[in-house]
Design a protein around this motif. Structure first.
Motif, PDB file in Angstrom:
ATOM      1  N   TRP A 283      -0.323  27.932   5.031  1.00  0.00           N
ATOM      2  CA  TRP A 283      -0.207  29.341   5.400  1.00  0.00           C
ATOM      3  C   TRP A 283      -1.604  29.870   5.718  1.00  0.00           C
ATOM      4  O   TRP A 283      -2.551  29.614   4.959  1.00  0.00           O
ATOM      5  CB  TRP A 283       0.413  30.160   4.280  1.00  0.00           C
ATOM      6  N   PHE A 284      -1.699  30.597   6.797  1.00  0.00           N
ATOM      7  CA  PHE A 284      -2.927  31.240   7.218  1.00  0.00           C
ATOM      8  C   PHE A 284      -2.621  32.695   7.529  1.00  0.00           C
ATOM      9  O   PHE A 284      -1.468  33.079   7.668  1.00  0.00           O
ATOM     10  CB  PHE A 284      -3.488  30.569   8.487  1.00  0.00           C
ATOM     11  N   ARG A 285      -3.662  33.485   7.650  1.00  0.00           N
ATOM     12  CA  ARG A 285      -3.485  34.866   8.083  1.00  0.00           C
ATOM     13  C   ARG A 285      -4.664  35.278   8.937  1.00  0.00           C
ATOM     14  O   ARG A 285      -5.754  34.717   8.836  1.00  0.00           O
ATOM     15  CB  ARG A 285      -3.331  35.809   6.898  1.00  0.00           C
ATOM     16  N   GLN A 286      -4.413  36.267   9.771  1.00  0.00           N
ATOM     17  CA  GLN A 286      -5.461  36.773  10.643  1.00  0.00           C
ATOM     18  C   GLN A 286      -5.360  38.282  10.704  1.00  0.00           C
ATOM     19  O   GLN A 286      -4.386  38.838  11.237  1.00  0.00           O
ATOM     20  CB  GLN A 286      -5.351  36.165  12.045  1.00  0.00           C
ATOM     21  N   ALA A 287      -6.374  38.932  10.156  1.00  0.00           N
ATOM     22  CA  ALA A 287      -6.455  40.386  10.226  1.00  0.00           C
ATOM     23  C   ALA A 287      -7.077  40.784  11.556  1.00  0.00           C
ATOM     24  O   ALA A 287      -7.780  39.991  12.188  1.00  0.00           O
ATOM     25  CB  ALA A 287      -7.279  40.926   9.067  1.00  0.00           C
ATOM     26  N   ALA A 288      -6.834  41.998  11.956  1.00  0.00           N
ATOM     27  CA  ALA A 288      -7.342  42.486  13.231  1.00  0.00           C
ATOM     28  C   ALA A 288      -8.863  42.364  13.271  1.00  0.00           C
ATOM     29  O   ALA A 288      -9.558  42.809  12.347  1.00  0.00           O
ATOM     30  CB  ALA A 288      -6.923  43.935  13.442  1.00  0.00           C
ATOM     31  N   GLY A 289      -9.369  41.737  14.299  1.00  0.00           N
ATOM     32  CA  GLY A 289     -10.797  41.607  14.482  1.00  0.00           C
ATOM     33  C   GLY A 289     -11.460  40.540  13.635  1.00  0.00           C
ATOM     34  O   GLY A 289     -12.691  40.428  13.631  1.00  0.00           O
ATOM     35  N   LYS A 290     -10.663  39.759  12.927  1.00  0.00           N
ATOM     36  CA  LYS A 290     -11.226  38.723  12.053  1.00  0.00           C
ATOM     37  C   LYS A 290     -10.703  37.348  12.432  1.00  0.00           C
ATOM     38  O   LYS A 290      -9.728  37.216  13.164  1.00  0.00           O
ATOM     39  CB  LYS A 290     -10.895  39.038  10.600  1.00  0.00           C
ATOM     40  N   GLU A 291     -11.365  36.330  11.919  1.00  0.00           N
ATOM     41  CA  GLU A 291     -10.933  34.966  12.172  1.00  0.00           C
ATOM     42  C   GLU A 291      -9.713  34.620  11.311  1.00  0.00           C
ATOM     43  O   GLU A 291      -9.469  35.248  10.282  1.00  0.00           O
ATOM     44  CB  GLU A 291     -12.070  33.989  11.862  1.00  0.00           C
ATOM     45  N   ARG A 292      -8.983  33.608  11.779  1.00  0.00           N
ATOM     46  CA  ARG A 292      -7.836  33.149  11.008  1.00  0.00           C
ATOM     47  C   ARG A 292      -8.331  32.545   9.691  1.00  0.00           C
ATOM     48  O   ARG A 292      -9.251  31.731   9.673  1.00  0.00           O
ATOM     49  CB  ARG A 292      -7.037  32.128  11.814  1.00  0.00           C
ATOM     50  N   GLU A 293      -7.674  32.943   8.607  1.00  0.00           N
ATOM     51  CA  GLU A 293      -8.105  32.580   7.268  1.00  0.00           C
ATOM     52  C   GLU A 293      -7.058  31.727   6.571  1.00  0.00           C
ATOM     53  O   GLU A 293      -5.859  32.056   6.601  1.00  0.00           O
ATOM     54  CB  GLU A 293      -8.332  33.873   6.456  1.00  0.00           C
TER      55      GLU A 293
ATOM     56  N   LEU B 268      -7.463  20.003   3.615  1.00  0.00           N
ATOM     57  CA  LEU B 268      -6.500  20.521   4.592  1.00  0.00           C
ATOM     58  C   LEU B 268      -6.479  22.040   4.542  1.00  0.00           C
ATOM     59  O   LEU B 268      -5.416  22.670   4.465  1.00  0.00           O
ATOM     60  CB  LEU B 268      -5.111  19.942   4.343  1.00  0.00           C
ATOM     61  N   SER B 269      -7.646  22.634   4.598  1.00  0.00           N
ATOM     62  CA  SER B 269      -7.769  24.080   4.512  1.00  0.00           C
ATOM     63  C   SER B 269      -8.384  24.708   5.755  1.00  0.00           C
ATOM     64  O   SER B 269      -8.698  25.893   5.750  1.00  0.00           O
ATOM     65  CB  SER B 269      -8.607  24.456   3.291  1.00  0.00           C
ATOM     66  N   SER B 270      -8.552  23.934   6.789  1.00  0.00           N
ATOM     67  CA  SER B 270      -9.147  24.507   7.995  1.00  0.00           C
ATOM     68  C   SER B 270      -8.147  24.545   9.133  1.00  0.00           C
ATOM     69  O   SER B 270      -7.238  23.721   9.231  1.00  0.00           O
ATOM     70  CB  SER B 270     -10.394  23.735   8.416  1.00  0.00           C
ATOM     71  N   PHE B 271      -8.381  25.503   9.993  1.00  0.00           N
ATOM     72  CA  PHE B 271      -7.507  25.762  11.127  1.00  0.00           C
ATOM     73  C   PHE B 271      -7.259  24.508  11.964  1.00  0.00           C
ATOM     74  O   PHE B 271      -6.127  24.198  12.341  1.00  0.00           O
ATOM     75  CB  PHE B 271      -8.160  26.863  11.972  1.00  0.00           C
ATOM     76  N   GLY B 272      -8.315  23.764  12.234  1.00  0.00           N
ATOM     77  CA  GLY B 272      -8.235  22.632  13.147  1.00  0.00           C
ATOM     78  C   GLY B 272      -7.497  21.419  12.607  1.00  0.00           C
ATOM     79  O   GLY B 272      -7.226  20.483  13.358  1.00  0.00           O
ATOM     80  N   GLU B 273      -7.152  21.443  11.332  1.00  0.00           N
ATOM     81  CA  GLU B 273      -6.486  20.292  10.739  1.00  0.00           C
ATOM     82  C   GLU B 273      -4.972  20.323  10.912  1.00  0.00           C
ATOM     83  O   GLU B 273      -4.301  19.377  10.536  1.00  0.00           O
ATOM     84  CB  GLU B 273      -6.824  20.222   9.242  1.00  0.00           C
ATOM     85  N   TYR B 274      -4.453  21.393  11.465  1.00  0.00           N
ATOM     86  CA  TYR B 274      -3.014  21.551  11.599  1.00  0.00           C
ATOM     87  C   TYR B 274      -2.590  21.407  13.055  1.00  0.00           C
ATOM     88  O   TYR B 274      -3.261  21.880  13.972  1.00  0.00           O
ATOM     89  CB  TYR B 274      -2.574  22.900  11.018  1.00  0.00           C
ATOM     90  N   ASN B 275      -1.471  20.735  13.229  1.00  0.00           N
ATOM     91  CA  ASN B 275      -1.013  20.395  14.571  1.00  0.00           C
ATOM     92  C   ASN B 275      -0.066  21.432  15.171  1.00  0.00           C
ATOM     93  O   ASN B 275      -0.004  21.600  16.385  1.00  0.00           O
ATOM     94  CB  ASN B 275      -0.260  19.052  14.539  1.00  0.00           C
ATOM     95  N   TYR B 276       0.709  22.064  14.326  1.00  0.00           N
ATOM     96  CA  TYR B 276       1.761  22.947  14.812  1.00  0.00           C
ATOM     97  C   TYR B 276       1.677  24.295  14.097  1.00  0.00           C
ATOM     98  O   TYR B 276       1.347  24.361  12.913  1.00  0.00           O
ATOM     99  CB  TYR B 276       3.145  22.322  14.571  1.00  0.00           C
ATOM    100  N   TRP B 277       2.019  25.336  14.851  1.00  0.00           N
ATOM    101  CA  TRP B 277       1.901  26.708  14.348  1.00  0.00           C
ATOM    102  C   TRP B 277       3.149  27.508  14.700  1.00  0.00           C
ATOM    103  O   TRP B 277       3.763  27.311  15.753  1.00  0.00           O
ATOM    104  CB  TRP B 277       0.691  27.390  14.983  1.00  0.00           C
ATOM    105  N   GLY B 278       3.470  28.440  13.796  1.00  0.00           N
ATOM    106  CA  GLY B 278       4.508  29.401  14.096  1.00  0.00           C
ATOM    107  C   GLY B 278       3.940  30.550  14.904  1.00  0.00           C
ATOM    108  O   GLY B 278       2.742  30.597  15.209  1.00  0.00           O
TER     109      GLY B 278
END
Length: 125
Positions: free
Chosen positions: A36-46, A106-116
């Protein structure tokens, strides 16, 4: 074709709870790490957290408040969010990484292949 569909977002008052769901299709759910990740307005995906088999890992800002679980029979992963704060406001995404025998945090954005597509969570003060 792999598809991830999130649901459950919405508007909640501070201190409240929400449960997000992410239903996967086109993959063998038990061989994937679900994040699970989240992205607030104006910020990077966390990174928020992930579940691999039954083991979970969370970022410090959500520990004790958020819980990830999954139902292999339903190909669904959940994010239970309690004690929500205005700073939790963001678009929340689930992600999948093929992981029959992978290692690492497995905590970084680039390590995941598929996204909702993401689901909006807004916490009012």
């Amino acid at each position: 074709q792999v598809r991830l569909v999130e649901s459950g977002g919405g508007l909640v008052q501070a201190g409240g709870s929400l449960r997000l769901s992410c239903t996967a299709s086109g993959l063998t759910f038990s061989t994937y790490v679900m994040g699970w990740f989240r992205q607030a307005a104006g910020k990077e995906r966390e990174f928020i957290g992930r579940i691999r088999w039954s083991a979970t890992m969370y970022t410090d800002s959500v520990k004790g408040r958020f819980t990830i679980s999954k139902d292999n029979a339903q190909n669904t992963v959940y994010l239970q969010m309690n004690s929500l704060k205005p700073e939790d406001t963001a678009v929340y995404y689930c992600a999948a990484r093929y992981c029959p025998a992978c290692s690492g945090s497995l905590s970084s954005f680039g390590e995941y292949n598929y996204w909702g597509q993401g689901t909006q969570v807004t916490v009012s003060s």
